[in-house]
Scaffold this motif. Structure first.
Motif, PDB file in Angstrom:
ATOM      1  N   PHE A   6      -4.361  -1.861  -4.937  1.00 40.29           N
ATOM      2  CA  PHE A   6      -5.134  -0.837  -4.986  1.00 40.29           C
ATOM      3  C   PHE A   6      -5.647  -0.052  -6.432  1.00 40.29           C
ATOM      4  O   PHE A   6      -6.363   0.650  -6.559  1.00 40.29           O
ATOM      5  CB  PHE A   6      -4.856   0.267  -3.899  1.00 40.29           C
ATOM      6  CG  PHE A   6      -5.488   1.906  -3.871  1.00 40.29           C
ATOM      7  CD1 PHE A   6      -6.938   1.843  -3.839  1.00 40.29           C
ATOM      8  CD2 PHE A   6      -4.707   2.714  -4.159  1.00 40.29           C
ATOM      9  CE1 PHE A   6      -7.509   3.064  -3.641  1.00 40.29           C
ATOM     10  CE2 PHE A   6      -5.446   4.017  -4.204  1.00 40.29           C
ATOM     11  CZ  PHE A   6      -7.036   4.089  -3.858  1.00 40.29           C
TER      12      PHE A   6
ATOM     13  N   ARG B 133     -11.105   2.854  -1.229  1.00 39.18           N
ATOM     14  CA  ARG B 133     -10.236   2.723  -0.135  1.00 39.18           C
ATOM     15  C   ARG B 133      -9.974   1.389   0.341  1.00 39.18           C
ATOM     16  O   ARG B 133     -11.064   0.567   0.663  1.00 39.18           O
ATOM     17  CB  ARG B 133     -10.743   3.876   0.780  1.00 39.18           C
ATOM     18  CG  ARG B 133     -10.768   5.190   0.463  1.00 39.18           C
ATOM     19  CD  ARG B 133      -9.671   5.659  -0.155  1.00 39.18           C
ATOM     20  NE  ARG B 133      -8.476   5.768   0.677  1.00 39.18           N
ATOM     21  CZ  ARG B 133      -7.898   6.608   1.765  1.00 39.18           C
ATOM     22  NH1 ARG B 133      -8.908   7.506   1.879  1.00 39.18           N
ATOM     23  NH2 ARG B 133      -7.088   6.570   2.369  1.00 39.18           N
ATOM     24  N   GLY B 134      -8.831   1.273   1.059  1.00 38.41           N
ATOM     25  CA  GLY B 134      -8.513  -0.174   1.429  1.00 38.41           C
ATOM     26  C   GLY B 134      -8.255  -1.263   0.601  1.00 38.41           C
ATOM     27  O   GLY B 134      -8.148  -2.274   0.740  1.00 38.41           O
ATOM     28  N   GLY B 135      -8.054  -0.920  -0.926  1.00 40.82           N
ATOM     29  CA  GLY B 135      -8.296  -1.977  -1.823  1.00 40.82           C
ATOM     30  C   GLY B 135      -6.978  -2.840  -2.162  1.00 40.82           C
ATOM     31  O   GLY B 135      -7.024  -3.858  -2.714  1.00 40.82           O
ATOM     32  N   SER B 136      -5.986  -2.480  -1.371  1.00 38.73           N
ATOM     33  CA  SER B 136      -4.668  -3.399  -1.802  1.00 38.73           C
ATOM     34  C   SER B 136      -4.973  -4.814  -1.238  1.00 38.73           C
ATOM     35  O   SER B 136      -4.314  -5.767  -1.804  1.00 38.73           O
ATOM     36  CB  SER B 136      -3.678  -2.765  -0.795  1.00 38.73           C
ATOM     37  OG  SER B 136      -3.294  -1.501  -1.369  1.00 38.73           O
ATOM     38  N   ASP B 137      -5.823  -4.970  -0.261  1.00 37.81           N
ATOM     39  CA  ASP B 137      -6.134  -6.186   0.298  1.00 37.81           C
ATOM     40  C   ASP B 137      -6.686  -6.987  -0.744  1.00 37.81           C
ATOM     41  O   ASP B 137      -6.391  -8.202  -1.030  1.00 37.81           O
ATOM     42  CB  ASP B 137      -7.390  -6.162   1.559  1.00 37.81           C
ATOM     43  CG  ASP B 137      -6.996  -5.371   2.890  1.00 37.81           C
ATOM     44  OD1 ASP B 137      -5.523  -5.253   2.829  1.00 37.81           O
ATOM     45  OD2 ASP B 137      -7.775  -5.087   3.318  1.00 37.81           O
TER      46      ASP B 137
ATOM     47  N   GLU C 252       1.234   4.211  -4.317  1.00 35.51           N
ATOM     48  CA  GLU C 252       1.548   2.856  -3.895  1.00 35.51           C
ATOM     49  C   GLU C 252       3.000   2.725  -4.981  1.00 35.51           C
ATOM     50  O   GLU C 252       3.740   1.793  -4.606  1.00 35.51           O
ATOM     51  CB  GLU C 252       0.591   1.850  -4.567  1.00 35.51           C
ATOM     52  CG  GLU C 252      -0.570   1.507  -3.592  1.00 35.51           C
ATOM     53  CD  GLU C 252      -1.333   2.529  -3.065  1.00 35.51           C
ATOM     54  OE1 GLU C 252      -1.687   3.553  -3.596  1.00 35.51           O
ATOM     55  OE2 GLU C 252      -2.024   2.173  -1.709  1.00 35.51           O
TER      56      GLU C 252
ATOM     57  N   SER D 264       0.866  -0.982   0.069  1.00 36.54           N
ATOM     58  CA  SER D 264      -0.011   0.053  -0.051  1.00 36.54           C
ATOM     59  C   SER D 264       0.800   1.361  -0.133  1.00 36.54           C
ATOM     60  O   SER D 264       2.232   1.073   0.265  1.00 36.54           O
ATOM     61  CB  SER D 264      -0.650   0.070   1.381  1.00 36.54           C
ATOM     62  OG  SER D 264      -1.772  -1.055   1.180  1.00 36.54           O
ATOM     63  N   ALA D 265       0.183   2.524   0.005  1.00 35.66           N
ATOM     64  CA  ALA D 265       0.915   3.729  -0.026  1.00 35.66           C
ATOM     65  C   ALA D 265       1.451   3.929   1.204  1.00 35.66           C
ATOM     66  O   ALA D 265       0.753   3.501   2.424  1.00 35.66           O
ATOM     67  CB  ALA D 265       0.000   4.526  -0.465  1.00 35.66           C
TER      68      ALA D 265
ATOM     69  N   THR E 235      -2.362   8.335   1.080  1.00 29.03           N
ATOM     70  CA  THR E 235      -3.506   8.424  -0.055  1.00 29.03           C
ATOM     71  C   THR E 235      -4.487   9.565   0.604  1.00 29.03           C
ATOM     72  O   THR E 235      -5.082  10.414  -0.095  1.00 29.03           O
ATOM     73  CB  THR E 235      -4.336   7.077   0.091  1.00 29.03           C
ATOM     74  OG1 THR E 235      -3.289   6.059  -0.180  1.00 29.03           O
ATOM     75  CG2 THR E 235      -5.379   7.081  -0.826  1.00 29.03           C
TER      76      THR E 235
HETATM   77  N1  ASP Z   1      -3.736   3.304  -0.262  1.00 25.53           N
HETATM   78  C1  ASP Z   1      -5.170   2.972  -0.222  1.00 25.53           C
HETATM   79  C2  ASP Z   1      -5.831   3.524   0.794  1.00 25.53           C
HETATM   80  O1  ASP Z   1      -5.136   4.165   1.503  1.00 25.53           O
HETATM   81  C3  ASP Z   1      -5.290   1.588  -0.730  1.00 25.53           C
HETATM   82  C4  ASP Z   1      -4.829   0.851   0.751  1.00 25.53           C
HETATM   83  O2  ASP Z   1      -4.076   0.999   1.687  1.00 25.53           O
HETATM   84  O3  ASP Z   1      -5.432  -0.399   0.641  1.00 25.53           O
HETATM   85  O4  ASP Z   1      -7.302   3.423   0.901  1.00 25.53           O
END
Ligand code: ASP
Ligand code: ADP
Ligand code: MG
Length: 444
Positions: free
Chosen positions: A161, A176-180, A99, A66-67, A72
Motif C-alpha cells: 500500500f 484503501r485496499g492498495g496492498s493488493d 504496514e 497489510s496493516a 488503518t
Molecule cells: N492497510 C491498507 C487499508 O486498510 C491497505 C490494504 O489493506 O490493502 O486500506
C-alpha cells in the motif's frame, strides 16, 4: 555478474524452467496477506508457518503484508481527532506505519521458525509512485533489494500500500485496499509465477458472502469480469491490482489464509464458450448523489458543471438529466461521486452558481450502487429484462441506471441494497446449496 532473478524465475510459458536439486520446478510466489489475516500475534504466527511451509516445499516466496486488522481505520480516526483535514503528506506518513508494524512482526515470527526473513518498506523495495498522496499510482518497481534477498535464500517481506515519489521524495499511499496492487506490481517486476492474495474468504464469490450467505465461489474468472466487479465495489481485489495484473499478465489466486482450500483464479479467459452469462453481483455503499436543480436548458451547461467538478479533482460515476420539476425551461442534472469527494464538488459548484445559473444542490448519501456483471451478457438478450423484473419483484425502486457491455448498474436506496442483491442472486440462479464461510474481519 549475478543473474537477473527474472532469469532464475521464468514463468513456465517463457520456457527455460528452473529446477531445484530434486529436479522439481522452483516457482516464485508472491503471497499477500490482508489485514484480517495478520490481525493479532497468533494470526501472524500462523501466517508465518504457512510462508515457511511454502519456502520449505522448495518454492521462492516474496511476501506483501497489510496493516494488522483495522489499524488503518484506527489511524485515520486518530488523525481526524487531531485535525479535521490532515495534510496528505502527513496522513500518508502516518498510515504507512501500519504496514511497517505488520512487516516487522511477521519477519520476527518467520525467523523464530528458523528461516531468514527481511522486512522492507515500499520505498526500500523499489515501489516508485507518482506524488498524489492517498491515491498514488505505481510508475515503476525496481526491486533490487528484494532480488538480492531472494538470491541469499531469505524471505523478503514488503509493506503493502505504499511507495515513494521520485519527484517529491515523499512517502505515498496507493489508496484503501492498495496492498493488493503492491503484490501484483512486485509479481510483475519479479516475473513471479503467481500472485496469491490471502484474505478472509475462500476466494471470489458471486456476491459479497457477508451479504449473501448463499454466494457461490467462482473457480476461475477473466480479468475483464474481475475488473468490472472490482470497479463496482467488490473490494476482495483492489481495482488497480486487477488493471495491473491484466496489463502484465500476472495470474492471481485469491484464497483464504484461514483454510487450505483452492481459491479463485483470475487470469486471461481465452475461451469465450466457457464464459458464464453472469459472473456475479457487486454492491457499493461508498457513493453519494448530487442533484443540481433547475439548470438552464441550453448548450454548454453540462460542460460547465462537469468542468467545475473535474477541476476540483473529483471523479464522477453515473449521470442523468431530467426535466426539472420547477417551471420554465430548466433541467435537473444528477450525478454520483465518492462520498469523500462531496465536499470538494459542492464547494466547486457553489462557487460558480451564478455563472452556471442553477438553483440549488441536493446531496443524498443514503444510496447504493448494485451491479450485475458477466462477460456472456454481451451475447445474451433478455438479461436487462430479468434484472429489472427481479428488482421490481423485490419491491426495490431504481433511481439511476448505467450499463457497459458486460455490466448493468443501478442506484437504489442504501437500505434496499441487501434485498436487491439477494433478489438478483436468486433470480439469476446463482444461489449455492452451501453457505459461504466468512472466516474473520469486520467487512469494513
Ligand atoms: N492497510 C491498507 C487499508 O486498510 C491497505 C490494504 O489493506 O490493502 O486500506
Ligand atoms: P483483506 O483485508 O484481506 O484485503 P478485504 O476486506 O479487502 O480483505 O476483502 C475481502 C472482503 O471482500 C471479504 O471479506 C468480503 O466481505 C468482501 N467481498 C466483497 N465482494 C466480494 C466477492 N464478490 N467475493 C469475495 N469477497 C467479497
Ligand atoms: Mg483488501
Amino acid at each position: 555478474m549475478t543473474p537477473h532473478p527474472a532469469d532464475c524465475h521464468p514463468r513456465p510459458d517463457f520456457g527455460g524452467l528452473r529446477y531445484g536439486l530434486g529436479l522439481r520446478f522452483v516457482a516464485l510466489l508472491v503471497q499477500k496477506f490482508g489485514g484480517s489475516s495478520v490481525a493479532d500475534a497468533e494470526r501472524i504466527r500462523t501466517v508465518a508457518s504457512r510462508i515457511v511451509a511454502a519456502k520449505r516445499s522448495g518454492d521462492d516466496v516474496v511476501v506483501v503484508v497489510s496493516a494488522m486488522g483495522d489499524t488503518t481505520d484506527d489511524l485515520i480516526a486518530l488523525a481526524e481527532q487531531v485535525s479535521p483535514a490532515p495534510p496528505g503528506r502527513e496522513l500518508d506518513m502516518l498510515l504507512t506505519a501500519g504496514e511497517r508494524i505488520a512487516m516487522a512482526l511477521l519477519a520476527m515470527a518467520i525467523s523464530d521458525l528458523g528461516e531468514q526473513a527481511r522486512s522492507y518498506t515500499g520505498s526500500q523495495a523499489g515501489v516508485l509512485t507518482d506524488s498524489a498522496h492517498g491515491r498514488a499510482r505505481i510508475i515503476d518497481v525496481t526491486p533490487g533489494r528484494i532480488e538480492s534477498a531472494l538470491a541469499e535464500g531469505a524471505i523478503p517481506i514488503v509493506a503493502g500500500f505504499q511507495g515513494i515519489s521520485p519527484d517529491t521524495k515523499d512517502i505515498t499511499t496507493l489508496g484503501r485496499g492498495g496492498s493488493d496492487t503492491t503484490a501484483v506490481a512486485l509479481a510483475a517486476a519479479l516475473r513471479a509465477d503467481v500472485c496469491e492474495i490471502y484474505t478472509d474468504v475462500d476466494g471470489v464469490f458471486t456476491a459479497d458472502p457477508r451479504l449473501v450467505p448463499r454466494a457461490r465461489q467462482v473457480a476461475r474468472l477473466g480479468y475483464e469480469e474481475m475488473l468490472e466487479l472490482a470497479a463496482s465495489g467488490a473490494k476482495v481485489l483492489h481495482l488497480r491490482c486487477v488493471e495491473y495484473a491484466r496489463r502484465a499478465g500476472v495470474p492471481i489466486h485469491v484464497r483464504s489464509s484461514f483454510s487450505t482450500r483452492t481459491g479463485s483464479w483470475v487470469t486471461e479467459q481465452r475461451d469465450e464458450m466457457e464464459q458464464p452469462i453472469i459472473t456475479g453481483i457487486a454492491h457499493d455503499l461508498g457513493d453519494a448523489k448530487i442533484v443540481v436543480t433547475a439548470v438552464p436548458d441550453k448548450p454548454g451547461e453540462a460542460a460547465a458543471i462537469f468542468t467545475a467538478v473535474a477541476e476540483a479533482g473529483v471523479n464522477i460515476d453515473m449521470i442523468v438529466q431530467n426535466v426539472s420539476s420547477g417551471s420554465g425551461q430548466t433541467t435537473d442534472i444528477t450525478f454520483t461521486l465518492p462520498k469523500n469527494a462531496v465536499a470538494a464538488a459542492r464547494a466547486a459548484l457553489s462557487e460558480r452558481r451564478e455563472a452556471i445559473g442553477f438553483a440549488s444542490l441536493l446531496v443524498d448519501d443514503e444510496i447504493a450502487k448494485v451491479s450485475l456483471v458477466g462477460a456472456g451478457m454481451r451475447s445474451h438478450p433478455g438479461v436487462s429484462a430479468q434484472f429489472f423484473s427481479a428488482l421490481a419483484g423485490a419491491g426495490v425502486n431504481v433511481e439511476m441506471i448505467s450499463t457497459s457491455e458486460i455490466r448493468i448498474s443501478v442506484i437504489v436506496r442504501a437500505v434496499d441494497a441487501p434485498t436487491a442483491v439477494r433478489a438478483l442472486h436468486t433470480s439469476f440462479g446463482l444461489d449455492s446449496p452451501e453457505e459461504a464461510v466468512v472466516y474473520a474481519g469486520t467487512g469494513r
